[in-house]
Structure formats: C-alpha cells, structure tokens
Design an enzyme around this catalytic site. Structure first.
Site, mmCIF file in Angstrom:
data_model
loop_
_atom_site.group_PDB
_atom_site.id
_atom_site.type_symbol
_atom_site.label_atom_id
_atom_site.label_comp_id
_atom_site.label_asym_id
_atom_site.label_seq_id
_atom_site.Cartn_x
_atom_site.Cartn_y
_atom_site.Cartn_z
ATOM 1 N N TYR A 123 0.849 -1.192 0.000
ATOM 2 C CA TYR A 123 0.000 0.000 0.000
ATOM 3 C C TYR A 123 0.885 1.244 0.000
ATOM 4 O O TYR A 123 2.037 1.191 0.424
ATOM 5 C CB TYR A 123 -0.895 -0.011 1.235
ATOM 6 C CG TYR A 123 -1.865 -1.169 1.266
ATOM 7 C CD1 TYR A 123 -3.016 -1.146 0.479
ATOM 8 C CD2 TYR A 123 -1.630 -2.278 2.064
ATOM 9 C CE1 TYR A 123 -3.911 -2.201 0.509
ATOM 10 C CE2 TYR A 123 -2.522 -3.342 2.097
ATOM 11 C CZ TYR A 123 -3.663 -3.293 1.322
ATOM 12 O OH TYR A 123 -4.544 -4.331 1.357
ATOM 13 N N ARG A 126 2.136 2.494 3.920
ATOM 14 C CA ARG A 126 2.449 1.611 5.047
ATOM 15 C C ARG A 126 3.142 0.343 4.573
ATOM 16 O O ARG A 126 2.924 -0.096 3.442
ATOM 17 C CB ARG A 126 1.185 1.269 5.838
ATOM 18 C CG ARG A 126 0.040 0.722 5.001
ATOM 19 C CD ARG A 126 -1.288 1.090 5.659
ATOM 20 N NE ARG A 126 -2.434 0.440 5.037
ATOM 21 C CZ ARG A 126 -3.049 0.895 3.950
ATOM 22 N NH1 ARG A 126 -2.593 1.966 3.332
ATOM 23 N NH2 ARG A 126 -4.107 0.267 3.473
ATOM 24 N N CYS A 139 -0.182 -21.929 14.028
ATOM 25 C CA CYS A 139 -1.582 -22.041 13.611
ATOM 26 C C CYS A 139 -1.632 -22.927 12.372
ATOM 27 O O CYS A 139 -0.915 -22.680 11.403
ATOM 28 C CB CYS A 139 -2.154 -20.679 13.245
ATOM 29 S SG CYS A 139 -2.038 -19.467 14.554
ATOM 30 N N ASP A 340 -8.463 -11.112 1.045
ATOM 31 C CA ASP A 340 -7.147 -10.635 0.620
ATOM 32 C C ASP A 340 -6.929 -11.194 -0.781
ATOM 33 O O ASP A 340 -6.803 -12.406 -0.964
ATOM 34 C CB ASP A 340 -6.065 -11.102 1.609
ATOM 35 C CG ASP A 340 -4.983 -10.048 1.794
ATOM 36 O OD1 ASP A 340 -4.787 -9.234 0.856
ATOM 37 O OD2 ASP A 340 -4.335 -10.035 2.849
ATOM 38 N N LYS A 347 -6.382 -6.191 0.481
ATOM 39 C CA LYS A 347 -7.633 -6.544 1.147
ATOM 40 C C LYS A 347 -8.821 -5.858 0.469
ATOM 41 O O LYS A 347 -8.799 -4.666 0.234
ATOM 42 C CB LYS A 347 -7.574 -6.121 2.605
ATOM 43 C CG LYS A 347 -6.484 -6.841 3.369
ATOM 44 C CD LYS A 347 -6.349 -6.294 4.761
ATOM 45 C CE LYS A 347 -5.173 -6.893 5.477
ATOM 46 N NZ LYS A 347 -3.880 -6.351 4.980
HETATM 47 C C1 LIG Z 1 -2.924 -6.016 5.716
HETATM 48 C C2 LIG Z 1 -1.722 -5.411 5.196
HETATM 49 C C3 LIG Z 1 -1.381 -4.113 5.534
HETATM 50 C C4 LIG Z 1 -2.220 -3.263 6.456
HETATM 51 O O1 LIG Z 1 -3.457 -3.015 5.941
HETATM 52 P P1 LIG Z 1 -4.491 -2.147 6.773
HETATM 53 O O2 LIG Z 1 -5.737 -2.256 5.986
HETATM 54 O O3 LIG Z 1 -3.930 -0.783 6.869
HETATM 55 O O4 LIG Z 1 -4.599 -2.801 8.127
HETATM 56 C C5 LIG Z 1 -0.233 -3.589 4.991
HETATM 57 N N1 LIG Z 1 0.537 -4.295 4.158
HETATM 58 C C6 LIG Z 1 0.221 -5.553 3.790
HETATM 59 C C7 LIG Z 1 1.102 -6.272 2.845
HETATM 60 C C8 LIG Z 1 -0.916 -6.150 4.304
HETATM 61 O O5 LIG Z 1 -1.221 -7.405 3.946
#
Ligand SMILES: *Cc1c(COP(=O)(O)O)cnc(C)c1O
Length: 436
Positions: A123, A126, A139, A340, A347
């Site tokens: 993303y 992040r 798990c 996902d 997601k």
């Molecule tokens: C889930 C995920 C995130 C964080 O996603 P949010 O929707 O901000 O919680 C960031 N990077 C990757 C690769 C993910 O799978």
C-alpha cells in the site's frame, strides 16, 4: 486462576512433576516445553491415536511442524477434542496434505512485493515488516506456512537494519506494521532496539504490532514488556482471537495490561470451517473482545494458501455472519469482512448489499430488519472543485505541515476533478489491442 486451573496443574505436573504450577506463568518455561511431537501431545492430553492415523499425522508434521504451548493445549477439551476449536487450530490434520490447484505457496505475493528482505510494501503509505519467522504456536491455518520453521528464525541486526534503511529512505511510509511470525517472540531488549530505531525515523507516525501472544501465550505480556512498548507511543496492537473460548482469565489479564498502557487493541479473525463459521459464535467472540477493550478489526476470508482447503468456507458464510452483526450489535463490535486478493491485490471489503436502488435525488436502502427506506439527497449541493490547490480552497485544511501533493490512484483517480482519466483498462485488453 482460571476455571481450567485443575487441568493446567495436571498438564504441568506431567511435564515437570516437581514444578507443578510454579513456572506455568513463565513464558520462557512455556516456550521451552512447547509440545512439538504427537507422543507428548497424546500423553499430556490423555488420548491415543490409532497407528494408521498417527502415521498420516507424522507425514503432515514433516511438511509443517507442530508447536503448541502448554497453556494453549490446556484449553482443549480432551473429552470432545475432534471438534474442539483450539485443537483444530493447533493440531495437524492429514487434510493439510491435500494441495488443490488453486492454492499457492505465497498466495498474496508478499515475497514479490518485497523491495528488501523482510519488507512487504503493498500500500502507498504503510509497510509490513517481518521481524520474526517463529511463533509460540503454529496455527494450522497460517497464511505464511511457507516461512514457518525457516532456519533463519529471528533475523539478525544487519537484516533488520536493511529493512529500517528502506523505511528511512521511503518518506511516504507513515505506518510500520511489525509482523512475522510473531514479533513478540523477540526478547525485550531486541524489541526495544527495533522500536527505538523505527521511532527515530521522522516520517513514521505510528507503529503497529501483530501478535497472537495474548491468545496462545498470554504470559508473554509482562509488565516489563508493556513498559518498553509504551515508551514508543503511538503503538497499536492487533491480535488474533478466532473463538470465544480463547478469551480466558489469563488472556484477559494480558489484554488489560496492554490496554492500561494506552495501546489501542484490535483483533483480526480468520473465518475457519469447523471453528467459527457460525453467526452465534462470532457474535459471542466480538462481544467478549469489546468487553476486554479489543476492537474487532478484520474478519478474513481464509487465504488460498497450500493445504488450507479444509478450513475454507464459501464467501456467503462470511456475508451471513456480517448480516447477523451489522445493526444487531454495537457498531464498534463489527469487524470489516475482507478477502485478501490473490497475487497481491490487497484486502477487499465485502458486505451484504444495503443499497436497493437510486435515482437522481433519492437512494433506496434497506436496513438490518428488512425495513426499506429512502434517503432524499440535497437539491442544491455546491461541491468544491478540486484542483489540488488546498491553499485556495474554501474547504480549510490550513495545517502548518501542509498536505503533501495528492495524487489520484485507482478508482479514486476516476472520481477526481484534477485527473482526466475516464477509465482503467487492464493490460492485454483485446479490444484495445485491435485498435493499434
Ligand atoms: C494487511 C496489510 C497491511 C495493512 O493493511 P491495513 O488495511 O492498513 O490494516 C499492509 N501491508 C500488507 C502487505 C498487508 O497485507
């Protein structure tokens, strides 16, 4: 002590007769005595598998190792273990050997979206930072099965520094998610060091930790650990409860310590056949979570990882669960149900449909009770034309640290005034190729 303390005593005395319960709450003792073979499992639970089944189970373990903390094992109901949600999540099933053609080793292409080892940058703002390849409990439904049991269990400082370097050099990253494996498998000192390194990066606004410790080894949440975490606020923590029976006195204690330290808590559940694919179970779970100050964050459709077909449900089961939550209970107790997308699409939220129809000034909606209603839209709405010049806009942002230049991406780009794009055309579109 929780209700099962008699059982804990029994299991503890089988592991170390002279210690009984003195060390039960010592997380290192729990790790040292994690159950990793079938014989020990049988002995501690007082059950016996038939020879043919045992052979199949051994085969499964060769592919994906077994590890259960004595604590998590003590939550299994030995008298009815075959359908026990704790057992199903932690003990191998020969069905894991079945790998169907639409399953993948790395279904989310996390390794492909990895600019440096340990970082998944998918993303815009992040990243996922894998700082451990180990967990206290493996798990069975793990989406990163490919990594479990790797020799490089916990990356050394040089490897970690590579990831930190990438974050430093990528100013758009404002949110760092520490993941793994389980980041809380690291020692307090090592975690302290990593957190201090990341906090020093000026553009990182928030750090998140993804850990299943509150569920599978709640004694890891010590006062010392919490004292370290709270030095680096804002720290958020997401954990992974799948079933209300996992919310025990010990896990409540762990959650309390974290929440009292000002750490906002979230929960990510995975929809698992035979474990929690039931609206009533999920409702009970989210209620127990919010009682313990944990906000249900995501409910995941089970990923297309290899050997997970026996855990997968139709998407309709998830929608049915959402239909039973939205409106029926507190809004903050309702997670977002997501798929996902395979190969790194990220997601995608899925929901029951609430919009029934639409005209130029009216939306027809239905609510959770089945009431059909209309929302009348305003006759005169003057929208602010957006040319990305926030300083001239009548909508005030007026922040000192002025918003960075905003660039439209994806569907948002199609909606933007400042972008001429009117369509997103997939690569190799036949119709477009004919035009050339
Ligand atoms: C889930 C995920 C995130 C964080 O996603 P949010 O929707 O901000 O919680 C960031 N990077 C990757 C690769 C993910 O799978």
């Amino acid at each position: 002590m929780e209700k099962s303390s008699k059982k804990q005593k029994e299991i503890a005395s089988k592991i170390e007769p002279e210690e009984v319960l003195i060390k039960w709450r010592d997380w290192n003792w729990q790790l040292k005595h994690s159950i990793q073979d079938i014989e020990t499992f049988e002995k501690l639970l007082g059950i016996k598998f038939e020879l043919t089944e045992k052979k199949k189970l051994e085969e499964t373990l060769e592919l994906f190792p077994l590890s259960i903390t004595p604590y998590y094992l003590s939550l299994i109901d030995a008298d009815d273990f075959r359908n026990d949600p704790i057992y199903l999540q932690s003990f191998p099933s020969p069905e894991e050997l079945i790998i169907s053609s639409d399953e993948f080793e790395d279904p989310l292409s996390e390794d492909k979206d990895s600019p440096v080892e340990g970082i998944t940058h998918r993303y815009p703002d992040r990243v996922l930072f894998h700082i451990s390849n180990v967990c206290s409990m493996y798990c069975r439904h793990c989406t990163r099965k490919r990594k479990v049991g790797d020799i490089d269990c916990i990356p050394g400082k040089e490897k970690i520094l590579q990831g930190i370097e990438y974050i430093k050099n990528t100013p758009e990253i404002r949110d760092v998610l520490l993941s793994g494996g389980d980041p809380l498998m690291l020692s307090d000192e090592y975690l302290d060091w990593i957190l201090s390194e990341i906090t020093q990066i000026p553009h990182v606004e928030v750090i998140r930790i993804g850990s299943r410790m509150p569920v599978v080894l709640p004694y890891r949440i010590t006062d010392e650990l919490v004292d370290i975490l709270k030095k680096y606020h804002p720290i958020w923590l997401n954990t992974h409860f799948n079933h209300p029976r996992e919310v025990t006195a010990s896990s409540k204690q762990a959650l309390k310590k974290l929440a009292d330290a000002g750490i906002p808590l979230g929960n990510q559940s995975v929809l698992l056949a035979g474990v929690n694919d039931c609206p009533r179970i999920m409702k009970k779970l989210v209620h127990k979570l919010v009682q313990n100050r944990v906000r249900p964050y995501y409910l995941y459709q089970c990923d297309l990882s290899e050997g997970l077909s026996h855990f997968r449900t139709p998407v309709g089961k998830g929608i049915e669960i959402m239909e039973n939550l939205i409106g029926h209970t507190s809004g903050f107790a309702v997670p977002t149900y997501v798929i996902d997308a395979p190969h790194g699409g990220g997601k995608i939220p899925v929901m029951p449909n609430y919009i029934i129809s639409w005209s130029t000034n009216r939306v027809v909606l239905r609510n959770y009770e089945g009431v059909i209603t209309t929302y009348k839209e305003p006759d005169a709405y003057v929208k602010a034309y957006c040319d990305r010049k926030c300083g001239d806009c009548r909508l005030q942002l007026k922040l000192d640290d002025d918003a960075t230049e905003y660039k439209g991406t994806g569907i948002a780009k199609l909606l933007a005034d400042y972008d001429d794009a009117t369509s997103l055309v997939p690569e190799n579109n036949e119709r477009m190729e004919r035009r050339i």
